[in-house]
Design an enzyme around this catalytic site. Structure first.
Site, PDB file in Angstrom:
ATOM      1  N   HIS A   1       0.835  -1.202   0.000  1.00  5.75           N
ATOM      2  CA  HIS A   1       0.000   0.000   0.000  1.00  5.75           C
ATOM      3  C   HIS A   1       0.876   1.260   0.000  1.00  5.75           C
ATOM      4  CE1 HIS A   1      -3.444   2.572   1.416  1.00  5.75           C
ATOM      5  NE2 HIS A   1      -2.448   3.225   1.997  1.00  5.75           N
ATOM      6  N   GLU A   2       1.885   1.278   0.862  1.00  9.93           N
ATOM      7  CA  GLU A   2       2.753   2.452   0.954  1.00  9.93           C
ATOM      8  C   GLU A   2       3.624   2.616  -0.295  1.00  9.93           C
ATOM      9  OE1 GLU A   2       2.079   4.517   3.105  1.00  9.93           O
ATOM     10  OE2 GLU A   2       0.878   3.255   4.425  1.00  9.93           O
TER      11      GLU A   2
ATOM     12  N   HIS B   1       1.585   4.237  -2.893  1.00  9.10           N
ATOM     13  CA  HIS B   1       1.505   5.693  -2.716  1.00  9.10           C
ATOM     14  C   HIS B   1       2.673   6.368  -3.438  1.00  9.10           C
ATOM     15  CE1 HIS B   1      -1.906   6.626  -0.270  1.00  9.10           C
ATOM     16  NE2 HIS B   1      -1.532   5.903   0.761  1.00  9.10           N
TER      17      HIS B   1
ATOM     18  N   GLU C   1      -6.279   7.020  -1.185  1.00  6.81           N
ATOM     19  CA  GLU C   1      -6.241   5.821  -0.351  1.00  6.81           C
ATOM     20  C   GLU C   1      -6.852   4.629  -1.090  1.00  6.81           C
ATOM     21  OE1 GLU C   1      -4.674   5.287   2.505  1.00  6.81           O
ATOM     22  OE2 GLU C   1      -3.927   7.341   2.266  1.00  6.81           O
TER      23      GLU C   1
END
Length: 296
Positions: free
Chosen positions: A147-148, A151, A224
């Site tokens: 997930h990071e 980003h 997100e």
């Protein structure tokens, strides 16, 4: 106290730097040569320098600031198997996402959380809390890291900085126009900029700033969903869903205010009008979106 002092010192330094930039650009004020009318060109320069300048300086020092606000320690030489696994996992995910290897760090916090920051896709930081490492399985941590990394790969930090810069510029510009109108038309001040201008500009900037934050936070919530989808693509949908489910059961302790938008888990969730001022969508909504996705 340390966080407050760091915040104040940083912002004072930014104001000094931007004031020097304005001086180098030959800025002398927002009034025209007569001293009565607004010079809209000069006002736009003033608004843009402070609107974009503050945002980009904050982005440029974001890794430095994040490390000091959270106490994150970059893993330069893994001390144990867990740290070695963290570095290797991020390395593999970064390669698959087509970005440079981010710095990998761990910070001490009982709350399960993680964040990514940095000024570019090839100059980023990915950090996880000790609470996340303790409370999640390896598959769930892998999903959080994905997930990071997503980003970073999506360029979310730069995108949010640009959006923040645009809305800041409009807020600064419009609030001064409103202040000038009140000072000249309502209070009938005919010389220079009176007290009415400054008071009205401050109030208008606060009001418009709150409204503008709704726009920025909307894009923050949307990113997100994209990062969740990217995490599902890199680590697997079920792992990503399991990680979000685990976050629901963990301690709800947000990151410092200046970094709350960068964590995988935001402030305690709100609904209705409260949702407009949240950096993250409700976890249930994020999980539902993933369940509808085509990622396996």
């Amino acid at each position: 106290m340390k966080r407050i002092a760091l915040f104040l010192i940083t912002n004072i330094a930014i104001l000094v730097v931007l004031s020097i930039v304005l001086s180098l650009l030959g800025f002398t004020g927002i009034l025209d040569e007569t001293g009565r009318g607004l010079d809209y060109g000069s006002l736009l320069v003033f608004a843009a320098v402070f609107g974009f300048g503050g945002s980009f300086i904050s982005l440029a020092i974001s890794k430095w600031m994040a490390k000091r606000l959270t106490g994150a320690k970059v893993i330069t030489s893994p001390r144990n198997q867990a740290e070695a696994w963290l570095v290797e996992t991020v390395k593999n995910q970064a390669a698959r996402a087509g970005i440079g290897m981010p710095e990998v760090a761990v910070y001490d916090s009982d709350a399960p959380n993680a964040f990514a920051t940095g000024m570019s896709k090839n100059n980023a930081l990915v950090a996880v809390s000790t609470g996340l490492m303790r409370s999640m399985t390896q598959d769930e941590v892998e999903a959080v890291l994905a997930h990071e990394v997503s980003h970073v790969a999506n360029g979310d930090m730069v995108t949010l900085t640009l959006i923040q810069g645009v809305v800041n510029t409009f807020v600064i510009f419009i609030s001064r126009v409103v202040g000038y109108f009140v000072d000249r038309v309502i209070l009938k001040n005919e010389e220079g900029l009176g007290l009415g201008f400054f008071i009205t500009s401050i109030v208008a900037q606060i009001v418009f700033g709150i409204l503008a934050s709704v726009v920025v936070l909307y894009f923050s919530r949307e990113r997100e969903y994209r990062a969740d989808a990217g995490g599902a693509k890199l680590a697997g949908r079920e792992k990503m869903i399991a990680a979000l489910e685990k976050l629901k059961r963990g301690a709800q302790e947000p990151l410092p205010e200046q970094m709350s938008a960068f964590g995988i888990n935001g402030k305690p969730e709100g609904h209705g009008l409260k949702l407009l001022f949240m950096t993250h969508p409700p976890l249930d909504d994020r999980i539902a979106a993933l369940k509808k996705s085509s990622f396996q």
